[in-house]
Design a protein around this motif. Structure first.
Motif, mmCIF file in Angstrom:
data_model
loop_
_atom_site.group_PDB
_atom_site.id
_atom_site.type_symbol
_atom_site.label_atom_id
_atom_site.label_comp_id
_atom_site.label_asym_id
_atom_site.label_seq_id
_atom_site.Cartn_x
_atom_site.Cartn_y
_atom_site.Cartn_z
ATOM 1 N N ILE A 297 0.779 -1.207 0.052
ATOM 2 C CA ILE A 297 -0.158 0.038 -0.098
ATOM 3 C C ILE A 297 1.193 1.235 0.021
ATOM 4 O O ILE A 297 0.576 2.148 -0.837
ATOM 5 C CB ILE A 297 -1.104 -0.062 1.108
ATOM 6 C CG1 ILE A 297 -2.141 -0.967 1.005
ATOM 7 C CG2 ILE A 297 -1.633 1.343 1.220
ATOM 8 C CD1 ILE A 297 -3.046 -1.481 2.131
ATOM 9 N N LYS A 298 1.924 1.366 1.006
ATOM 10 C CA LYS A 298 2.836 2.371 0.753
ATOM 11 C C LYS A 298 3.507 2.662 -0.550
ATOM 12 O O LYS A 298 3.652 3.636 -1.070
ATOM 13 C CB LYS A 298 3.799 2.132 2.108
ATOM 14 C CG LYS A 298 3.301 2.329 3.286
ATOM 15 C CD LYS A 298 4.516 2.118 4.380
ATOM 16 C CE LYS A 298 3.948 2.468 5.700
ATOM 17 N NZ LYS A 298 4.772 2.098 6.998
ATOM 18 N N ALA A 299 3.842 1.392 -1.275
ATOM 19 C CA ALA A 299 4.412 1.581 -2.438
ATOM 20 C C ALA A 299 3.458 2.173 -3.458
ATOM 21 O O ALA A 299 4.144 2.875 -4.243
ATOM 22 C CB ALA A 299 5.338 0.369 -2.902
ATOM 23 N N ALA A 300 2.329 1.733 -3.425
ATOM 24 C CA ALA A 300 1.298 2.069 -4.599
ATOM 25 C C ALA A 300 0.990 3.592 -3.964
ATOM 26 O O ALA A 300 0.895 4.302 -5.066
ATOM 27 C CB ALA A 300 0.071 1.379 -4.141
ATOM 28 N N GLU A 301 1.130 4.090 -2.884
ATOM 29 C CA GLU A 301 0.858 5.466 -2.489
ATOM 30 C C GLU A 301 1.967 6.309 -2.947
ATOM 31 O O GLU A 301 1.814 7.550 -3.386
ATOM 32 C CB GLU A 301 0.600 5.635 -1.225
ATOM 33 C CG GLU A 301 -0.902 5.261 -0.728
ATOM 34 C CD GLU A 301 -0.848 5.111 0.878
ATOM 35 O OE1 GLU A 301 -2.345 5.068 1.069
ATOM 36 O OE2 GLU A 301 -0.045 5.274 1.446
ATOM 37 N N ALA A 302 3.300 5.710 -3.107
ATOM 38 C CA ALA A 302 4.413 6.466 -3.485
ATOM 39 C C ALA A 302 4.423 6.205 -5.318
ATOM 40 O O ALA A 302 5.467 6.864 -5.615
ATOM 41 C CB ALA A 302 5.632 5.869 -3.125
ATOM 42 N N GLY A 303 3.464 6.127 -5.825
ATOM 43 C CA GLY A 303 3.297 5.649 -7.192
ATOM 44 C C GLY A 303 4.269 4.664 -7.861
ATOM 45 O O GLY A 303 4.605 4.823 -8.968
#
Length: 335
Positions: A86-92
């Motif tokens: 989820i953190k990676a997705a939020e970082a694009g």
């Protein structure tokens, strides 16, 4: 981002990343691993220099903030997949997440929602589905080549000689034989059936009061009446196979992880060998094929052959097997 290559970061120094994904990246036509991260800069630097990885980061957060990293290979322990995906997705960042996608269907859905909200690709890294023998078995079952499919038996077992400190034996990090290895057998069964089970049963054993299952045996019933049996264990000799039995014959894959392993088709009553056909399946390294397909999706917008929703369904089956083992009762599914 360069138009012809995806730049990957290894999220953690886990062996699957260093010993499987990294070598595969050398042969991929559109993928390269350009960074690695760890919880300490010293460890990340050590691994980067040892493996000739250009850049390293002393925290996962730093790597996710790196503008020169396009995608992440999430090979953290099972219990950390959801948080960092989820953190990676939020970082694009696009995410190729090691199996299991997460340790609950609810976690999987949050990961999928985060990927969709941030327009990134998310795929679960089950590589054995790229092997030609698995694909041929799936096709033969669909065509009725062995009649009506009635039973499937699959296993992934191996021996961890030193469990102390191994994340597979950590209750806190969602270790356990079924989460770590049995999920492959569950996936293989669903894959060759091209269907989802409607009911599961399970039994488990913890050999050393670890708080996790060291042995798991489960069964999955499908709508057509076929029953799939899966076995997994972390304290016995290696085996990784699937056998599919129908009313007119049998399909055997002795090594699900063998990229160019044979597929064996036995027709008739199985009491002699004259109706046995052995088919070779020469193939590239499955991790390379996975890289090429994932990177193509990132670069072109192509939809993954196996989207993250497939990982959610596999996780839901594993969850149900654990519930069945805990309760001693069958668990119905509607996937």
């Amino acid at each position: 981002m360069p138009q012809d290559v995806v730049r990957y970061g290894l999220l953690s120094t886990a062996q699957i990343g260093l010993n499987a994904h990294l070598p595969a990246s050398y042969d991929s036509k559109n993928s390269e691993i350009t960074s690695v991260s760890s919880r300490t800069a010293a460890r990340a630097e050590e691994v980067a220099k040892e493996r000739n990885i250009p850049r390293w980061f002393g925290s996962y957060e730093e790597q996710l903030a790196d503008p020169d990293t396009d995608a992440i290979i999430n090979s953290l322990p099972n219990g950390m997949h959801a948080e960092w995906t989820i953190k990676a997705a939020e970082a694009g960042k696009h995410i190729l997440c090691e199996k299991p996608l997460a340790v609950s269907a609810e976690e999987c859905q949050r990961m999928i929602d985060a990927a969709n909200a941030n327009n990134v690709v998310l795929v679960e890294a089950f590589t054995h589905r790229w092997n030609p023998h698995m694909r041929m078995a799936r096709k033969l079952v669909a065509e009725g080549a062995i009649g009506d499919t009635q039973t499937i038996d699959s296993a992934l077992c191996f021996n961890i000689a030193e469990p102390d400190g191994n994340v597979r034996f950590s209750q806190e990090l969602a270790g356990g034989a079924l989460w770590d290895a049995g999920c492959y057998a569950v996936y293989a069964t669903r894959f060759v059936m091209s269907a989802e089970p409607v009911q599961v049963r399970g039994m488990s054993h913890d050999s050393g009061n670890w708080g996790i299952d060291t042995t798991f045996s489960g069964s999955m019933k499908f709508a057509n009446g076929a029953i799939g049996n899966i076995t997994t264990n972390m304290e016995q000799p290696f085996r990784c196979f699937i056998t599919i039995d129908g009313s007119k014959g049998r399909i055997e894959i002795p090594g699900m992880f063998d990229d160019s392993g044979p597929i064996i088709i036995k027709r008739g009553d199985g009491r002699n060998g004259e109706n046995t056909e052995i088919i070779s399946t020469p193939a590239p390294y499955r991790f390379v094929v996975q890289f090429d397909e994932f990177s193509e999706c990132v670069l072109t917008g192509k939809k993954p052959e196996f989207p993250a929703e497939d990982g959610l369904r596999n996780t839901a089956v594993v969850e149900a097997l654990y519930r069945a083992a805990d309760s001693g009762s069958p668990v119905d599914l509607n996937l």
